[in-house]
Scaffold this motif. Sequence first.
Motif, mmCIF file in Angstrom:
data_model
loop_
_atom_site.group_PDB
_atom_site.id
_atom_site.type_symbol
_atom_site.label_atom_id
_atom_site.label_comp_id
_atom_site.label_asym_id
_atom_site.label_seq_id
_atom_site.Cartn_x
_atom_site.Cartn_y
_atom_site.Cartn_z
ATOM 1 N N SER A 286 0.783 -1.290 0.019
ATOM 2 C CA SER A 286 -0.088 0.014 0.001
ATOM 3 C C SER A 286 0.906 1.089 -0.213
ATOM 4 C CB SER A 286 -0.979 0.231 1.325
ATOM 5 O OG SER A 286 0.015 0.054 2.440
ATOM 6 N N GLY A 287 2.093 1.285 0.605
ATOM 7 C CA GLY A 287 2.934 2.494 0.599
ATOM 8 C C GLY A 287 2.437 3.093 2.092
ATOM 9 N N THR A 288 1.566 2.423 2.845
ATOM 10 C CA THR A 288 1.291 3.075 4.080
ATOM 11 C C THR A 288 2.248 2.206 5.301
ATOM 12 O OG1 THR A 288 -0.857 3.552 3.717
ATOM 13 C CG2 THR A 288 -0.486 3.198 6.020
ATOM 14 N N LYS A 289 2.886 2.999 6.192
ATOM 15 C CA LYS A 289 3.747 2.287 6.943
ATOM 16 C C LYS A 289 3.116 1.792 8.117
ATOM 17 C CE LYS A 289 6.524 5.887 7.148
ATOM 18 N NZ LYS A 289 6.141 6.845 6.205
ATOM 19 N N LEU A 290 3.568 0.645 8.691
ATOM 20 C CA LEU A 290 2.872 -0.145 9.650
ATOM 21 C C LEU A 290 3.792 -0.155 11.212
ATOM 22 C CD1 LEU A 290 0.629 -1.830 11.221
ATOM 23 C CD2 LEU A 290 1.750 -3.710 10.270
ATOM 24 N N TYR A 291 3.417 0.738 12.110
ATOM 25 C CA TYR A 291 3.889 0.834 13.323
ATOM 26 C C TYR A 291 2.795 -0.046 14.360
ATOM 27 C CZ TYR A 291 6.458 4.569 11.276
ATOM 28 O OH TYR A 291 7.100 5.472 10.440
ATOM 29 N N VAL A 292 3.236 -0.542 15.604
ATOM 30 C CA VAL A 292 2.444 -1.277 16.335
ATOM 31 C C VAL A 292 2.551 -0.593 17.666
ATOM 32 C CG1 VAL A 292 1.991 -3.525 17.653
ATOM 33 C CG2 VAL A 292 2.890 -3.643 15.122
ATOM 34 N N GLY A 293 1.193 -0.212 18.115
ATOM 35 C CA GLY A 293 0.944 0.532 19.365
ATOM 36 C C GLY A 293 1.149 -0.482 20.761
ATOM 37 N N THR B 280 10.095 -9.208 19.317
ATOM 38 C CA THR B 280 10.554 -10.474 18.266
ATOM 39 C C THR B 280 9.644 -10.876 17.445
ATOM 40 O OG1 THR B 280 11.826 -10.668 20.410
ATOM 41 C CG2 THR B 280 11.717 -12.575 18.830
ATOM 42 N N LEU B 281 8.498 -11.159 17.893
ATOM 43 C CA LEU B 281 7.662 -11.665 17.011
ATOM 44 C C LEU B 281 7.345 -10.898 15.920
ATOM 45 C CD1 LEU B 281 4.043 -13.172 18.112
ATOM 46 C CD2 LEU B 281 4.182 -11.257 16.062
ATOM 47 N N ALA B 282 7.214 -9.554 15.919
ATOM 48 C CA ALA B 282 6.921 -8.519 14.892
ATOM 49 C C ALA B 282 8.070 -8.617 14.065
ATOM 50 C CB ALA B 282 6.672 -7.285 15.354
ATOM 51 N N ARG B 283 9.448 -9.040 14.178
ATOM 52 C CA ARG B 283 10.290 -8.970 13.549
ATOM 53 C C ARG B 283 10.482 -9.909 12.297
ATOM 54 N NH1 ARG B 283 15.075 -8.784 17.574
ATOM 55 N NH2 ARG B 283 14.683 -11.099 17.388
ATOM 56 N N ASP B 284 9.384 -10.822 12.418
ATOM 57 C CA ASP B 284 9.145 -11.939 11.324
ATOM 58 C C ASP B 284 8.218 -11.197 10.367
ATOM 59 O OD1 ASP B 284 10.791 -13.690 12.538
ATOM 60 O OD2 ASP B 284 9.066 -14.595 13.733
ATOM 61 N N HIS B 285 7.690 -9.943 10.333
ATOM 62 C CA HIS B 285 6.887 -9.414 9.399
ATOM 63 C C HIS B 285 7.397 -8.112 9.299
ATOM 64 C CE1 HIS B 285 3.845 -12.398 10.582
ATOM 65 N NE2 HIS B 285 3.893 -12.318 11.817
ATOM 66 N N PRO B 286 8.045 -8.123 7.675
ATOM 67 C CA PRO B 286 8.818 -7.048 7.413
ATOM 68 C C PRO B 286 8.089 -5.692 7.130
ATOM 69 C CG PRO B 286 8.738 -8.598 5.476
ATOM 70 C CD PRO B 286 8.141 -8.993 6.941
ATOM 71 N N GLU B 287 6.669 -5.802 6.999
ATOM 72 C CA GLU B 287 5.702 -4.680 6.941
ATOM 73 C C GLU B 287 6.000 -3.802 8.294
ATOM 74 O OE1 GLU B 287 4.579 -7.758 3.985
ATOM 75 O OE2 GLU B 287 4.727 -7.722 6.382
ATOM 76 N N VAL B 288 6.351 -4.393 9.537
ATOM 77 C CA VAL B 288 6.209 -3.742 10.788
ATOM 78 C C VAL B 288 7.666 -2.788 10.801
ATOM 79 C CG1 VAL B 288 6.052 -3.879 13.237
ATOM 80 C CG2 VAL B 288 4.785 -5.483 11.934
ATOM 81 N N ARG B 289 7.144 -1.459 10.916
ATOM 82 C CA ARG B 289 8.355 -0.641 10.748
ATOM 83 C C ARG B 289 8.807 -0.032 12.085
ATOM 84 N NH1 ARG B 289 8.158 1.016 5.320
ATOM 85 N NH2 ARG B 289 10.046 2.445 5.957
ATOM 86 N N GLY B 290 8.190 -0.580 12.968
ATOM 87 C CA GLY B 290 8.631 -0.079 14.771
ATOM 88 C C GLY B 290 7.494 -0.237 15.445
ATOM 89 N N HIS B 291 7.441 0.417 16.477
ATOM 90 C CA HIS B 291 6.753 0.236 17.705
ATOM 91 C C HIS B 291 6.301 1.677 18.458
ATOM 92 C CE1 HIS B 291 6.811 -4.125 17.330
ATOM 93 N NE2 HIS B 291 7.965 -3.838 16.921
ATOM 94 N N VAL B 292 5.310 1.976 19.032
ATOM 95 C CA VAL B 292 5.177 3.149 19.795
ATOM 96 C C VAL B 292 4.344 2.546 21.176
ATOM 97 C CG1 VAL B 292 4.013 5.214 19.837
ATOM 98 C CG2 VAL B 292 4.662 4.366 17.810
ATOM 99 N N PHE B 293 4.993 3.020 22.312
ATOM 100 C CA PHE B 293 4.597 2.365 23.555
ATOM 101 C C PHE B 293 3.746 3.769 24.278
ATOM 102 C CE2 PHE B 293 8.607 0.853 22.460
ATOM 103 C CZ PHE B 293 8.565 -0.557 22.625
#
Length: 423
Positions: free
Chosen positions: A347-354, A380-393
């Motif tokens: 999509s071009g939309t970046k994915l970060y995980v909250g 660690t789990l998210a690392r297996d999904h290249p679409e995940v570009r980071g995390h926000v806490f």
Amino acid sequence: MSRRGFAAAAAVGLSGLATAGLAAAVERSGGGDSGGTGGSGAPGRRAATGTMRGMWLATVANRDWPSRPGLSASAQRAELLAHLDRAVERRLNTVVLQVRPTADALWPSPYEPWAQCLTGVQGRAPGWDPLGAAVEEAHARGLELHAWFNPYRVANHSDPTRLVASHPARRNPGWVVPYGGRLYYDPGLPEVRAFVQDAMLDAVRSYAVDAVHWDDYFYPYPVAGQVFDDDAAYEAYGGAFPGRAAWRRDNIDRLVRETAARIRQIRPGTEFGISPFGVWRNAATDPLGSDTRAGVQTYDDLYADTRKWARENWIDYVVPQLYWNIGLPAADYAKLVPWWAQAVRGSGTKLYVGEALYKAGDPAQPAAWQDPAELSRHLTLARDHPEVRGHVFFSAKEVAADRAGAMARVVADHYRQPAAPSR
């Protein structure tokens, strides 16, 4: 993002889980060039080159900052700088600062009053410019500053007379809907949609913010036995739609598309990100949905088609609030991460995980959250999904206190080097 004294939203949680919905109710966010266009024909936007390491800094009800209303300007500033310094110490690179918590402002806005969280009195000048200082000081530390706005929330109470007399909601009472003990602007009114954009984008015009950020509040979370009274707006503007739900979703779609276009006009390069509740739809409702049993679905209950916004690249990034532990039957983090990775793919939309740092070590939470390694396992789990570009806490107070040592564990396991800029 969704967060706390906003705790009412906690009541909307997951089926059979009295507190799971807190994820959505509280006040809570490296690749190359995405290029191309999304499915909507929206222009492609430049992708980030680093990994997002962010934290939310909530101001509503003084959740994170200021620690209490009425502090002196110097004390407020000192607390703010301490949060920024802590972000650097934790090897983060982004702070998502809530600058419009309840239709009021943390900058000298020509549209809305000064925020009550600063002085304790809505409309009273705090003696300094918090947003201006935050942008300057964050950038001086190598941090991005994302300005976090709530488009439609007016107050966490239902009494308009408690708003400052000059408040736009008092000058335009027809814009306001009381619901669930709170006040909201009516998303179905075109004049409201134009006003809230003007109010938010004044900050983009005035400050070099790195992004505009929204959380999960669109139409309000459902309250049992209550009806959001937008009959007049629906009668005036809903005739072309097959039903009220489709009309409401179109209202929110318009807000998203129009805001995205205006950001590009006002300050090219400033991104637009949204952090929704983590479940778009359950698979039992829609085969495209996630393998979850959530009591709230953003598409159906908040009238927010978050999957479409990401897939069609209306927004630069999406930060679903995946505030649940690995293995939770109703909403398993390990199932939601791949679902969102698929949702943004191509999509071009970046994915970060909250991430729900606030749950770590909380005795009221499931047993998984008593283990300081739970959050580290998320990364660690998210690392297996290249679409995940980071995390926000979520959120800054817990980044500082780190009750269970979960943040320290994340830093030790995943953030061993100082953060590179996320763009």
